[in-house]
Design a protein around this motif. Structure first.
Motif, PDB file in Angstrom:
ATOM      1  N   ASN A   6       0.864  -1.161   0.046  1.00 37.24           N
ATOM      2  CA  ASN A   6       0.305   0.032  -0.099  1.00 37.24           C
ATOM      3  C   ASN A   6       0.874   1.393   0.063  1.00 37.24           C
ATOM      4  O   ASN A   6       1.573   1.349   0.906  1.00 37.24           O
ATOM      5  N   LEU A   7       0.562   2.246  -0.902  1.00 38.32           N
ATOM      6  CA  LEU A   7       1.518   3.435  -1.266  1.00 38.32           C
ATOM      7  C   LEU A   7       1.279   4.131   0.105  1.00 38.32           C
ATOM      8  O   LEU A   7       2.336   4.697   0.643  1.00 38.32           O
ATOM      9  N   ALA A   8       0.179   4.492   0.606  1.00 41.06           N
ATOM     10  CA  ALA A   8      -0.203   5.622   1.511  1.00 41.06           C
ATOM     11  C   ALA A   8       0.312   4.930   2.784  1.00 41.06           C
ATOM     12  O   ALA A   8       0.997   6.006   3.581  1.00 41.06           O
ATOM     13  N   LEU A   9       0.402   3.910   2.994  1.00 38.87           N
ATOM     14  CA  LEU A   9       0.924   3.248   4.310  1.00 38.87           C
ATOM     15  C   LEU A   9       2.380   3.442   4.321  1.00 38.87           C
ATOM     16  O   LEU A   9       3.202   3.744   5.387  1.00 38.87           O
ATOM     17  N   ARG A  10       3.041   2.873   3.207  1.00 35.54           N
ATOM     18  CA  ARG A  10       4.567   3.277   2.995  1.00 35.54           C
ATOM     19  C   ARG A  10       4.937   4.620   3.455  1.00 35.54           C
ATOM     20  O   ARG A  10       5.848   4.926   3.809  1.00 35.54           O
ATOM     21  N   LYS A  11       4.247   5.629   2.518  1.00 36.23           N
ATOM     22  CA  LYS A  11       4.376   7.220   2.872  1.00 36.23           C
ATOM     23  C   LYS A  11       4.402   7.278   4.117  1.00 36.23           C
ATOM     24  O   LYS A  11       5.272   8.041   4.903  1.00 36.23           O
ATOM     25  N   LEU A  12       3.466   6.844   5.270  1.00 32.73           N
ATOM     26  CA  LEU A  12       3.353   7.366   6.511  1.00 32.73           C
ATOM     27  C   LEU A  12       4.318   6.662   7.262  1.00 32.73           C
ATOM     28  O   LEU A  12       5.078   7.146   8.047  1.00 32.73           O
ATOM     29  N   LEU A  13       5.147   5.505   7.016  1.00 33.03           N
ATOM     30  CA  LEU A  13       6.204   4.632   7.502  1.00 33.03           C
ATOM     31  C   LEU A  13       7.348   5.561   7.404  1.00 33.03           C
ATOM     32  O   LEU A  13       8.330   5.940   8.351  1.00 33.03           O
ATOM     33  N   LEU A  14       7.463   6.341   5.921  1.00 30.10           N
ATOM     34  CA  LEU A  14       8.823   6.749   5.599  1.00 30.10           C
ATOM     35  C   LEU A  14       8.618   8.102   6.347  1.00 30.10           C
ATOM     36  O   LEU A  14       9.710   8.820   6.670  1.00 30.10           O
ATOM     37  N   LEU A  15       7.573   8.601   6.634  1.00 28.63           N
ATOM     38  CA  LEU A  15       7.516   9.952   7.421  1.00 28.63           C
ATOM     39  C   LEU A  15       8.171   9.902   8.782  1.00 28.63           C
ATOM     40  O   LEU A  15       8.649  10.812   9.127  1.00 28.63           O
ATOM     41  N   GLY A  16       7.675   8.862   9.375  1.00 28.28           N
ATOM     42  CA  GLY A  16       8.095   8.715  10.863  1.00 28.28           C
ATOM     43  C   GLY A  16       9.760   8.399  10.707  1.00 28.28           C
ATOM     44  O   GLY A  16      10.561   9.127  11.311  1.00 28.28           O
ATOM     45  N   GLN A  17      10.192   7.332   9.588  1.00 24.02           N
ATOM     46  CA  GLN A  17      11.730   7.342   9.742  1.00 24.02           C
ATOM     47  C   GLN A  17      12.449   8.360   9.541  1.00 24.02           C
ATOM     48  O   GLN A  17      13.484   8.648  10.215  1.00 24.02           O
ATOM     49  N   ASN A  18      11.739   9.225   8.488  1.00 26.66           N
ATOM     50  CA  ASN A  18      12.651  10.271   7.982  1.00 26.66           C
ATOM     51  C   ASN A  18      12.732  11.482   9.077  1.00 26.66           C
ATOM     52  O   ASN A  18      13.601  12.162   9.003  1.00 26.66           O
ATOM     53  N   LEU A  19      11.714  11.562   9.760  1.00 25.51           N
ATOM     54  CA  LEU A  19      11.579  12.614  10.970  1.00 25.51           C
ATOM     55  C   LEU A  19      12.634  12.097  11.889  1.00 25.51           C
ATOM     56  O   LEU A  19      13.626  12.897  12.483  1.00 25.51           O
ATOM     57  N   LEU A  20      12.993  10.941  12.403  1.00 27.04           N
ATOM     58  CA  LEU A  20      13.995  10.464  13.193  1.00 27.04           C
ATOM     59  C   LEU A  20      15.325  10.870  12.539  1.00 27.04           C
ATOM     60  O   LEU A  20      16.314  11.177  13.071  1.00 27.04           O
ATOM     61  N   ILE A  21      15.513  10.634  11.172  1.00 25.05           N
ATOM     62  CA  ILE A  21      16.848  10.824  10.631  1.00 25.05           C
ATOM     63  C   ILE A  21      17.075  12.306  10.711  1.00 25.05           C
ATOM     64  O   ILE A  21      18.139  12.671  10.662  1.00 25.05           O
ATOM     65  N   TRP A  22      15.980  13.099  10.167  1.00 20.45           N
ATOM     66  CA  TRP A  22      16.018  14.415  10.260  1.00 20.45           C
ATOM     67  C   TRP A  22      16.473  15.089  11.620  1.00 20.45           C
ATOM     68  O   TRP A  22      17.363  16.055  11.543  1.00 20.45           O
ATOM     69  N   ILE A  23      16.063  14.485  12.607  1.00 26.76           N
ATOM     70  CA  ILE A  23      16.322  15.040  14.083  1.00 26.76           C
ATOM     71  C   ILE A  23      17.682  14.518  14.365  1.00 26.76           C
ATOM     72  O   ILE A  23      18.413  15.328  15.040  1.00 26.76           O
ATOM     73  N   LEU A  24      18.389  13.424  13.963  1.00 28.29           N
ATOM     74  CA  LEU A  24      19.759  13.101  14.268  1.00 28.29           C
ATOM     75  C   LEU A  24      20.560  14.034  13.553  1.00 28.29           C
ATOM     76  O   LEU A  24      21.576  14.271  13.968  1.00 28.29           O
TER      77      LEU A  24
END
Length: 385
Positions: A259-277
């Protein structure tokens, strides 16, 4: 790591000075039982006009990442061309390469409605046509080296591919290449010296290897007079923002039919952590964001030889004028074809097997057409000639 089938490429010593690659003697012929794979996007110029250049770059880089994953870390020469890619592998890997190219054709069509063509061509046929495939290795850093090609064989193979020869048919519907590690979360890097210049230069039939080597050497010397040799990626890496500009594209690449929408949500969370680091410089386990940023810049592939010379440079006006003068002079003698495309930013597409190792690969191109537009300008010169 040594090639489990053929140690030829793994045993080549990487060169540390890019200018050395202008010397034809630095290249070694690949074994006669190898094959060359080539893939590129049909009507990439039209895709760029429709604003899809980031997608074009991603599909081109996907060919390489799919091959790396399919071969399980085996060392082999490859080159990124902006709207496609080429590689050479031992004949023992021909069947697997065909499967990868077939899956890539199907995936590009189903995921992005992009027509990808691909061919797999024996090196023996290339040599029978009077061309050769020779390679060298160039180390951009201690962690990464890239293949360089000479001999005219790669260009011949790409021409045959575009003519429909040696074609690899698309895989069955639903085919999914393994694209683990492919991403585009970085933002574009703005020019600091003037413009981001994408340059493509190819020899004509009238040019000897020494003719082209001499010109390439002069072009490289001129470009190395720029700050950091014209490197378009800042020393501390390109900027990073949240949400990342390539989020949707990353979701398409990594969803594996899900599912594309679910994948986008997961990546949003992952990239938020990466951005904070990256924003705070905090470490996470063995991951050091500051070291990673510096390594990204050091590993960037912004210039290459692939039966010609390609460079993406952060270039000032006087240097660009000198480059144009050298190119115009060589073209007036019928020795080369060339294309130049200038833009304000450079972009990067990445293959990261592990964020805690230094072997991550970063393909650099201009952000508004880059190599594809430069190549289109070169073709325009051919037509006018």
């Amino acid at each position: 790591m040594f090639d489990r089938h053929d140690p030829f490429y793994a045993q080549l010593a990487p060169l540390r000075e890019f200018s050395q690659l202008a010397d034809p003697e630095r290249f070694q012929p690949v074994p006669g039982d190898w094959v060359v794979g080539a893939a590129d996007i049909v009507d990439s110029t039209g895709e760029i006009e429709r604003g899809r250049y980031k997608t074009v770059n991603m599909v081109g880089a996907a060919v390489i990442s799919a091959m790396i994953n399919a071969l399980g870390g085996q060392v082999f020469p490859f080159v990124f061309g902006g709207d496609g890619a080429s590689f050479a592998v031992p004949g023992a890997d021909a069947a697997r390469s065909r499967e990868v190219l077939a899956a890539m054709r199907r995936w590009a069509e189903e995921e992005f409605a992009i027509s990808l063509r691909a061919s797999l061509i024996p090196v023996a046929d290339i040599r029978a046509a009077g061309r050769d495939v020779r390679v060298a290795r160039y180390a951009t850093s201690d962690g990464v080296d890239y293949a360089m090609f000479s001999g005219g064989g790669l260009a011949w193979a790409e021409a045959r591919m575009k003519a429909g020869d040696y074609a690899v048919s698309p895989a069955d519907p639903g085919a999914q290449p393994d694209l683990t590690g492919l991403s585009c979360r970085w933002s574009n890097s703005r020019a600091l010296n003037g413009e981001i210049v994408s340059l493509v230069v190819q020899p004509t039939e009238r040019a000897t290897e020494r003719d082209f080597a001499d010109l390439a050497q002069r072009l490289v010397v001129v470009s190395e007079g720029l700050a950091r040799g014209g490197h378009p990626v800042p020393p501390a890496g390109p900027p990073m923002r949240w949400p990342p500009p390539g989020l949707a594209l990353d979701a398409h690449v990594s969803r594996e039919g899900g599912n594309l929408a679910l994948r986008k949500l997961l990546l949003l969370g992952q990239n938020l952590l990466i951005w904070i680091l990256f924003r705070t410089g905090m470490r996470l386990g063995s991951f050091d964001p500051e070291h990673y940023r510096r390594t990204v810049s050091a590993n960037a592939d912004f210039r290459k030889f692939d039966d010609g010379l390609k460079m993406t440079l952060d270039c000032d006006g006087p240097t660009l004028a000198r480059i144009r003068q050298l190119l115009d002079e060589a073209q007036s003698r019928g020795k080369i074809r060339f294309g130049i495309h200038a833009q304000t930013e450079a972009m990067m597409t990445c293959f990261v097997p592990s964020a805690t190792q230094d072997d991550h690969v970063h393909f650099v191109d201009g952000a508004s057409g880059g190599y594809a537009r430069a190549a289109a300008a070169m073709k325009g010169q051919e037509i006018r000639a």
